[in-house]
Design a protein around this motif. Structure first.
Motif, short mmCIF file in Angstrom:
data_model
loop_
_atom_site.label_atom_id
_atom_site.label_comp_id
_atom_site.label_asym_id
_atom_site.label_seq_id
_atom_site.Cartn_x
_atom_site.Cartn_y
_atom_site.Cartn_z
N UNK A 7 0.84 -1.20 0.00
CA UNK A 7 0.00 0.00 0.00
C UNK A 7 0.87 1.26 0.00
N UNK A 8 1.93 1.24 0.80
CA UNK A 8 2.86 2.37 0.85
C UNK A 8 3.50 2.61 -0.51
N UNK A 9 3.93 1.54 -1.17
CA UNK A 9 4.57 1.69 -2.48
C UNK A 9 3.59 2.24 -3.51
N UNK A 10 2.34 1.82 -3.43
CA UNK A 10 1.34 2.36 -4.35
C UNK A 10 1.12 3.85 -4.10
N UNK A 11 1.01 4.23 -2.84
CA UNK A 11 0.85 5.65 -2.52
C UNK A 11 2.02 6.47 -3.03
N UNK A 12 3.21 5.93 -2.88
CA UNK A 12 4.42 6.68 -3.25
C UNK A 12 4.63 6.73 -4.75
N UNK A 13 4.45 5.60 -5.43
CA UNK A 13 4.81 5.50 -6.85
C UNK A 13 3.63 5.66 -7.79
N UNK A 14 2.42 5.37 -7.31
CA UNK A 14 1.25 5.37 -8.18
C UNK A 14 1.18 4.18 -9.11
N UNK A 15 2.01 3.16 -8.87
CA UNK A 15 2.11 2.01 -9.77
C UNK A 15 1.04 0.98 -9.42
N UNK A 16 -0.15 1.15 -10.01
CA UNK A 16 -1.27 0.26 -9.71
C UNK A 16 -1.04 -1.14 -10.27
N UNK A 17 -0.36 -1.25 -11.39
CA UNK A 17 -0.08 -2.56 -11.97
C UNK A 17 0.77 -3.40 -11.03
N UNK A 18 1.75 -2.77 -10.39
CA UNK A 18 2.58 -3.54 -9.46
C UNK A 18 1.78 -3.94 -8.23
N UNK A 19 0.90 -3.08 -7.77
CA UNK A 19 0.04 -3.45 -6.65
C UNK A 19 -0.82 -4.66 -7.00
N UNK A 67 -7.50 -0.87 2.53
CA UNK A 67 -7.36 0.25 1.59
C UNK A 67 -6.94 -0.25 0.21
N UNK A 68 -6.03 -1.20 0.20
CA UNK A 68 -5.57 -1.77 -1.06
C UNK A 68 -6.70 -2.55 -1.74
N UNK A 69 -7.45 -3.30 -0.95
CA UNK A 69 -8.59 -4.07 -1.49
C UNK A 69 -9.61 -3.14 -2.14
N UNK A 70 -9.87 -2.01 -1.48
CA UNK A 70 -10.81 -1.04 -2.04
C UNK A 70 -10.29 -0.46 -3.35
N UNK A 71 -9.01 -0.12 -3.39
CA UNK A 71 -8.43 0.45 -4.60
C UNK A 71 -8.45 -0.55 -5.75
N UNK A 124 -13.23 -6.33 -2.43
CA UNK A 124 -13.58 -6.11 -1.02
C UNK A 124 -13.31 -7.33 -0.15
N UNK A 125 -12.93 -7.06 1.10
CA UNK A 125 -12.59 -8.13 2.05
C UNK A 125 -13.33 -7.88 3.38
N UNK A 126 -14.63 -8.17 3.42
CA UNK A 126 -15.41 -7.86 4.64
C UNK A 126 -14.94 -8.63 5.87
N UNK A 127 -14.40 -9.82 5.71
CA UNK A 127 -13.90 -10.55 6.87
C UNK A 127 -12.71 -9.84 7.50
N UNK A 128 -11.87 -9.23 6.68
CA UNK A 128 -10.75 -8.45 7.23
C UNK A 128 -11.27 -7.26 8.02
N UNK A 129 -12.30 -6.61 7.49
CA UNK A 129 -12.85 -5.45 8.18
C UNK A 129 -13.40 -5.84 9.55
N UNK A 130 -14.12 -6.95 9.60
CA UNK A 130 -14.65 -7.41 10.88
C UNK A 130 -13.52 -7.79 11.83
N UNK A 131 -12.52 -8.48 11.30
CA UNK A 131 -11.38 -8.90 12.14
C UNK A 131 -10.65 -7.68 12.69
N UNK A 132 -10.47 -6.67 11.86
CA UNK A 132 -9.78 -5.45 12.31
C UNK A 132 -10.58 -4.74 13.40
N UNK A 133 -11.89 -4.69 13.22
CA UNK A 133 -12.73 -4.05 14.22
C UNK A 133 -12.61 -4.76 15.56
N UNK A 134 -12.68 -6.06 15.55
CA UNK A 134 -12.57 -6.84 16.78
C UNK A 134 -11.19 -6.69 17.41
#
Length: 343
Positions: free
Chosen positions: A108-120, A170-174, A178-188
């Protein structure tokens, strides 16, 4: 890249010094893309990613890409990674669960920095497999064990995994996956870190246990300020940095810079800048940084200049200077407002 895009902290850390530190990390990088602690040392998947992030900050994209491809190439079939490599060989096949999540932060950091969506997109399967592995281990109290075969959870590792899940989401959204199980796990997980201190084994002699819930993003606002103030005098040593362990006369550069990042995320810019300046005594002329100083006798210890210490310096400088598009990787996290769902 234009020099103006490199981090600098006025009177403390120049753009040229930033580039030199990143180049000192690249010099240690092996032909496979692995970034060991130092030349001839071992590589672990977490510190390797942190070092790759510093390469991205400095615009050394080819080296960063090679590092992340190494991560993908060494991943186990179940999404985990061996704990330790040396010279291309697995030195410890044990699993540190936190290590298996951190690739999400790096990509995610590399995408923010470089804008390289293909590499992400290229690295996404590895990120997804790593976080799926981690989430599957979540315990009923919301925390995640530090290794396989145990129910013991640690504050530092769980705080880092909280950030990893946020970056993964954030990467999943971009990427439209979508990864709803990750969202639930993060909330917990966030709720456990904030409201259930007994869920983790205390390691409060270590400064990382003190500031990591803030660095990872689980704790913000008045609770974060209260936590920092409560142990400031235990860990901060004059104008030389912070202790790694509260009862040892040893300050370390990486922990100091991670606290800088946590303070920056809280809006404590003055204290963050002062600490960043305080640890610069660990810098060498080639841009690398000694791991720490035993201030009781003035000796460097261990006698190593570690890539991940230099990386923490670069990341802290970027946060303080707001220089690159990735400067908020520890500050600008997705809100934790997902309702708990059954799994």
């Amino acid at each position: 890249m234009p020099p103006s895009e490199l981090p600098s902290v006025a009177g403390v850390f120049s753009r040229r010094q930033c580039l030199k530190t990143a180049e000192s990390i690249a010099t240690v990088q092996e032909s496979t893309g692995a970034i060991p602690w130092f030349t001839g040392g071992h590589t672990d998947p977490w510190d390797h990613v942190e070092s790759a992030m510093a390469l991205s900050v400095a615009g050394l994209y080819d080296e960063a890409v090679a590092a992340y491809r190494w991560s993908a190439s060494t991943q186990n079939a179940d999404g985990s990674w061996p704990r330790q490599f040396r010279s291309g060989v697995v030195e410890s096949a044990d699993i540190d669960v936190n290590f298996c999540a951190y690739l999400a932060v790096g990509v995610w950091h590399h995408l923010l920095r470089s804008g390289d969506l293909d590499f992400a997109r290229e690295l996404w399967p590895s990120v997804r497999a790593g976080l799926d592995f981690v989430v599957a281990l979540q315990l009923p109290r919301g925390v995640i064990p530090w290794t396989l075969g145990t129910d013991e959870a640690l504050v530092t590792g769980n705080s880092s995994m909280y950030q990893s899940l946020g970056c993964g989401l954030a990467l999943a959204e971009r990427l439209g996956d979508p990864q709803p199980l990750w969202a639930s796990a993060r909330h917990r997980l966030g709720a456990a870190l904030r409201d259930d201190p007994g869920a983790c084994t205390p390691k409060d002699r270590y400064s990382m246990d003190w500031y990591y819930p803030i660095l990872g993003g689980a704790l913000r606002g008045p609770a974060a300020h209260a936590r920092i103030d409560a142990s400031w005098s235990r860990f901060v040593v004059g104008n030389i940095g912070i202790r790694c362990v509260s009862d040892r006369p040893w300050v370390t550069g990486a922990e100091t810079c991670e606290l800088v990042l946590a303070l920056d995320a809280m809006g404590e810019h003055s204290r963050a800048g002062s600490l960043f300046a305080a640890m610069q005594h660990l810098r060498e002329q080639d841009g690398s940084y000694w791991t720490g100083l035993v201030f009781a006798d003035g000796k460097r210890w261990p006698e190593e200049r570690t890539t991940w210490t230099g990386a923490a310096v670069v990341l802290a400088a970027d946060a303080l200077s707001r220089a690159t598009p990735a400067n908020g990787i520890f500050r600008d996290l997705l809100p934790d407002a997902v309702p708990v769902t059954s799994r």
